[in-house]
Design an enzyme around this catalytic site. Structure first.
Site, PDB file in Angstrom:
ATOM      1  N   LYS A 171      18.750   7.390  33.099  1.00  0.00           N
ATOM      2  CA  LYS A 171      19.510   7.431  31.848  1.00  0.00           C
ATOM      3  C   LYS A 171      19.942   8.849  31.549  1.00  0.00           C
ATOM      4  O   LYS A 171      19.434   9.821  32.115  1.00  0.00           O
ATOM      5  CB  LYS A 171      18.699   6.852  30.700  1.00  0.00           C
ATOM      6  CG  LYS A 171      17.315   7.493  30.504  1.00  0.00           C
ATOM      7  CD  LYS A 171      17.340   8.743  29.694  1.00  0.00           C
ATOM      8  CE  LYS A 171      15.977   9.388  29.563  1.00  0.00           C
ATOM      9  NZ  LYS A 171      16.046  10.761  29.097  1.00  0.00           N
TER      10      LYS A 171
ATOM     11  N   ASP B 109      10.037   8.021  27.295  1.00  0.00           N
ATOM     12  CA  ASP B 109      11.125   7.398  28.046  1.00  0.00           C
ATOM     13  C   ASP B 109      10.819   6.012  28.611  1.00  0.00           C
ATOM     14  O   ASP B 109      11.707   5.181  28.660  1.00  0.00           O
ATOM     15  CB  ASP B 109      11.582   8.295  29.195  1.00  0.00           C
ATOM     16  CG  ASP B 109      12.396   9.472  28.699  1.00  0.00           C
ATOM     17  OD1 ASP B 109      12.795   9.471  27.522  1.00  0.00           O
ATOM     18  OD2 ASP B 109      12.633  10.390  29.497  1.00  0.00           O
TER      19      ASP B 109
END
Length: 194
Positions: free
Chosen positions: A53, A181
């Site tokens: 990401k 995350d």
């Protein structure tokens, strides 16, 4: 059919899967841009694509007691990712085995993949150990969440290979114990995290 022909492809999100994993061996010709792709699944073996990401914005809210930080961010899942293969080790095995294409990546419990497996066993009471092969494409330390994505994919794979003892909501909650995350469900292109 030629060996490189795609027999069957299924997209499976680590935390929002509503599909069963294919038990047919298959080879993926192109990656999906939204989800983890199951390359192959046969019994005690599972191959997955682990996306990374980018942060479109990031704000550190506060430092937590566990040393991690609460974040406010907008993530965008991208097609760059790592290939991961999981298999159960024989019964009685007491240590996971991690094989990685990047020699700079630790293979012990400093690695988020091993941390995810240890967390999964603690939370579920399952005793299985795994061999994980990690083909790194996301640069280590680049801020793309490659290691965290690997941890989230590992929780998903361990759950699948042990008969799904945990719900997707459980996996999402538990991933917060590894860091910030891993809580990213890889089925959304953009996601606001608070």
């Amino acid at each position: 059919m030629p060996a490189n022909t795609l027999h069957r492809q299924q997209q499976v999100s680590p935390f929002e899967s509503k599909q069963k994993i294919s038990t047919v061996s298959c080879r993926v010709i192109q990656r999906a841009s939204r989800s983890v792709v199951v390359y192959a699944s046969a019994g005690d073996r599972l191959s997955l694509f682990s996306p990374s990401k980018v942060n479109l914005f990031l704000r550190v809210v506060q430092r937590r007691e566990d040393g991690y930080h609460d974040l406010a961010s907008l993530f965008h899942v991208i097609d760059l990712g790592d290939d991961m293969e999981f298999s159960k080790l024989p019964a009685g095995s007491s240590v996971d085995k991690l094989v990685c294409s990047d020699p700079t990546i630790p293979h012990d419990d400093r690695n988020l993949v091993i941390k995810a497996l240890n967390l999964f066993r603690r939370k579920t009471g399952k005793q299985e150990c795994f061999e994980v092969t990690l083909e790194k494409r996301v640069p280590h330390g680049a801020g793309l969440g490659g290691g965290s994505g690997n941890a989230a994919t590992t929780l998903y794979a361990a759950n699948q290979l042990t008969g799904r003892p945990a719900s997707n909501a459980d996996l999402l909650t538990w991933s917060g114990d590894i860091g910030s995350d891993p809580t990213i469900p890889h089925d959304d292109r953009n996601l606001v995290i608070k």
